[in-house]
Design an enzyme around this catalytic site. Structure first.
Site, PDB file in Angstrom:
ATOM      1  N   GLY A  24       0.701  -1.238   0.151  1.00 31.80           N
ATOM      2  CA  GLY A  24      -0.147  -0.019  -0.071  1.00 31.80           C
ATOM      3  C   GLY A  24       0.894   1.354   0.017  1.00 31.80           C
ATOM      4  N   LYS A  90      -0.791  -6.757  -5.171  1.00 31.83           N
ATOM      5  CA  LYS A  90      -0.944  -7.836  -5.297  1.00 31.83           C
ATOM      6  C   LYS A  90       0.182  -7.967  -6.364  1.00 31.83           C
ATOM      7  CE  LYS A  90      -4.885  -6.498  -8.234  1.00 31.83           C
ATOM      8  NZ  LYS A  90      -6.222  -6.563  -8.690  1.00 31.83           N
ATOM      9  N   ASP A 156       1.033   1.839   8.803  1.00 31.83           N
ATOM     10  CA  ASP A 156       0.367   0.932   9.989  1.00 31.83           C
ATOM     11  C   ASP A 156       1.685   0.790  11.432  1.00 31.83           C
ATOM     12  OD1 ASP A 156      -1.438   0.104   8.405  1.00 31.83           O
ATOM     13  OD2 ASP A 156      -0.701  -1.745   7.999  1.00 31.83           O
ATOM     14  N   GLY A 199      -4.796   0.008   9.771  1.00 32.01           N
ATOM     15  CA  GLY A 199      -3.524  -0.355  10.879  1.00 32.01           C
ATOM     16  C   GLY A 199      -3.420  -1.923  10.824  1.00 32.01           C
ATOM     17  N   GLU A 251      -9.495  -1.357  12.744  1.00 34.01           N
ATOM     18  CA  GLU A 251      -9.871  -2.302  11.775  1.00 34.01           C
ATOM     19  C   GLU A 251      -9.707  -3.821  12.017  1.00 34.01           C
ATOM     20  OE1 GLU A 251      -8.241  -1.788   8.046  1.00 34.01           O
ATOM     21  OE2 GLU A 251      -6.315  -1.995   8.409  1.00 34.01           O
ATOM     22  N   HIS A 300      -9.129   4.962   3.127  1.00 31.47           N
ATOM     23  CA  HIS A 300      -7.618   5.409   2.312  1.00 31.47           C
ATOM     24  C   HIS A 300      -7.374   6.870   2.474  1.00 31.47           C
ATOM     25  CE1 HIS A 300      -8.782   1.147   0.849  1.00 31.47           C
ATOM     26  NE2 HIS A 300      -7.453   1.058   0.625  1.00 31.47           N
ATOM     27  N   ARG A 303      -4.417   7.387   3.938  1.00 30.84           N
ATOM     28  CA  ARG A 303      -3.083   6.972   3.156  1.00 30.84           C
ATOM     29  C   ARG A 303      -2.644   8.051   2.064  1.00 30.84           C
ATOM     30  NH1 ARG A 303      -3.522   0.904   1.735  1.00 30.84           N
ATOM     31  NH2 ARG A 303      -3.481   1.712  -0.617  1.00 30.84           N
TER      32      ARG A 303
HETATM   33  O1  F6P Z   1      -1.185  -1.789   5.077  1.00 33.94           O
HETATM   34  C1  F6P Z   1      -1.522  -0.572   4.765  1.00 33.94           C
HETATM   35  C2  F6P Z   1      -3.050  -0.874   4.700  1.00 33.94           C
HETATM   36  O2  F6P Z   1      -3.428   0.586   4.285  1.00 33.94           O
HETATM   37  C3  F6P Z   1      -3.720  -1.229   5.935  1.00 33.94           C
HETATM   38  O3  F6P Z   1      -3.703  -0.506   7.129  1.00 33.94           O
HETATM   39  C4  F6P Z   1      -5.080  -1.792   5.241  1.00 33.94           C
HETATM   40  O4  F6P Z   1      -5.686  -2.722   6.161  1.00 33.94           O
HETATM   41  C5  F6P Z   1      -4.487  -2.241   3.903  1.00 33.94           C
HETATM   42  O5  F6P Z   1      -3.267  -1.665   3.874  1.00 33.94           O
HETATM   43  C6  F6P Z   1      -5.699  -1.620   2.993  1.00 33.94           C
HETATM   44  O6  F6P Z   1      -5.300  -2.113   1.636  1.00 33.94           O
HETATM   45  P1  F6P Z   1      -5.654  -1.915   0.221  1.00 33.94           P
HETATM   46  O7  F6P Z   1      -4.816  -0.691  -0.276  1.00 33.94           O
HETATM   47  O8  F6P Z   1      -5.566  -3.083  -0.324  1.00 33.94           O
HETATM   48  O9  F6P Z   1      -7.350  -1.629   0.445  1.00 33.94           O
END
Ligand code: F6P
Length: 376
Positions: A24, A90, A156, A199, A251, A300, A303
């Protein structure tokens, strides 16, 4: 995972290195790319950016998935969120998902292709910017003979060996701002607002943002929760004339004796997606207390966006330190913050265990002193 030892390469052999970002995205990625690129160029090394993890090194890759990085390519990117190289959570080359005619997906090992193409492109070392999953993949490539220096990235903050990962500070700031905003609407409507934060299996974001944002309840993966304790906290606030409550749920939080809430089964080549526990908690709070309750998932947003100055600086320090490590001939290591300095640790050590919240740590004790309910 064996705590593999660090190893050394002959630095005089280094002519060309690559940088990739996996997993991520996290605010601060571009700062690492910029510092690593400029530090490598200053040593006379060429730099290639591999787009989307290892995609540019698979057989048949689009040539645009390998980008030469020069000073122009990394100009003015420190403050930008995301990654100029893209990322991938992925497509693990050791478990590459290949769709089958019957609709199933088969995990296929394409790591030999990656290694062969790495060598064919004349690459001498890789700076791999990633979290737990990406560094685990990097560690397997190290075992196959690819010289790698890792840079710890994840919102995280769950990687061992470093006090903090870049991206975490920005995620906590964003989540804190969201909690601040929930206060006014919760108070006006006399509601319980439940916010689910990211997290994965570690409660760092929820704990830090929850305390900083003045939450009344914080539920963490590390402390199984009892909904009756949560409902009781809401009722006690009500009785004291506080007709609203803010509940922060990580989560990965689980009820006593219960399991994780996921968004479906694990897909081939990627981590299982967590999510949904906030709504479960909200429904139960409403049922047990009779209070009007709403829930939201911040998702997101945590992020995205521009990194905080802390994450910019940490990213720049990590990027420069990764190149210093290579210059010193060190590979199979991860750069790590151990204040006041940035040092290196063996990648295997960083992966030995997830860094989760210890229930005796001072931040948890602080939450308890403030009267925050942790669900136990
Ligand atoms: O590992 C970072 C993270 O943002 C986690 O906190 C979250 O569970 C996961 O990635 C979400 O992943 P994706 O971007 O695949 O939805």
């Amino acid at each position: 995972m064996a705590p593999a030892m660090t190893s050394r390469i002959d630095v005089s052999r280094i002519r060309r290195i690559a940088i990739n970002t996996g997993g991520g995205d996290a605010p601060g990625l571009n700062a690492v790319i910029r510092a690593a690129t400029l530090a490598a160029l200053a040593r006379g090394w060429e730099v290639l950016g591999i787009r989307h993890g290892y995609r540019g090194l698979l057989d048949g890759a689009d040539p645009k998935d390998l980008i030469p990085l020069d000073a122009d390519a990394v100009r003015g990117i420190t403050h930008r969120g995301g990654s100029i190289l893209g990322t991938a959570n992925k497509g693990n080359p050791f478990e590459f998902p290949v769709p089958q005619p019957d609709g199933t997906v088969l995990a296929t090992d394409r790591s030999d292709e990656v290694l062969r193409n790495f060598r064919a492109h004349g690459l001498d070392a890789l700076v791999c910017i990633g979290g737990d999953g990406s560094l685990r993949i990097a560690h397997r490539f190290v075992e196959k003979g690819m010289p790698i220096v890792g840079v710890p990235k994840t919102i995280d903050n769950d990687l061992s060996g470093t006090v903090i990962t870049f991206g975490f500070d920005t995620a906590v700031s964003t989540a804190t701002e969201a909690i601040d905003r929930l206060h006014s609407t919760a108070e006006s409507h006399e509601r319980v607002m439940v916010v689910e934060l990211m997290g994965r299996y570690a409660g760092w974001i929820a704990l830090n943002a929850g305390i900083a944002g003045g939450a009344d309840v914080i539920l963490l993966p590390e402390i199984p929760y009892d909904l009756e304790k949560v409902a009781d906290k809401v009722r006690r606030r009500e009785a004291a004339g506080r007709h609203f409550s803010i509940v922060v749920v990580a989560e990965g939080a689980k009820p006593v004796g219960g399991g994780l809430t996921t968004q479906g089964p694990k897909e081939v080549g990627r981590e299982v997606l967590l999510g949904g526990v906030g709504q479960l908690v909200a429904t139960e709070i409403a049922r047990r207390t009779g209070k009007e309750t709403r829930s939201l998932v911040l998702g997101h947003l945590q992020r995205g966006g521009s990194p905080t100055s802390f994450d910019r600086l940490l990213g720049l320090r990590f990027g420069a330190a990764a190149i210093r490590a290579l210059e010193a001939g060190e590979v199979n290591v991860m750069v790590a913050l151990t204040p006041p300095t940035v040092k290196t640790v063996p990648i295997g050590v960083a992966l030995e265990r997830l860094k989760v919240v210890t229930t005796s740590c001072d931040t948890v004790l602080t939450a308890r002193s403030l009267g925050i309910c942790l669900g136990d």
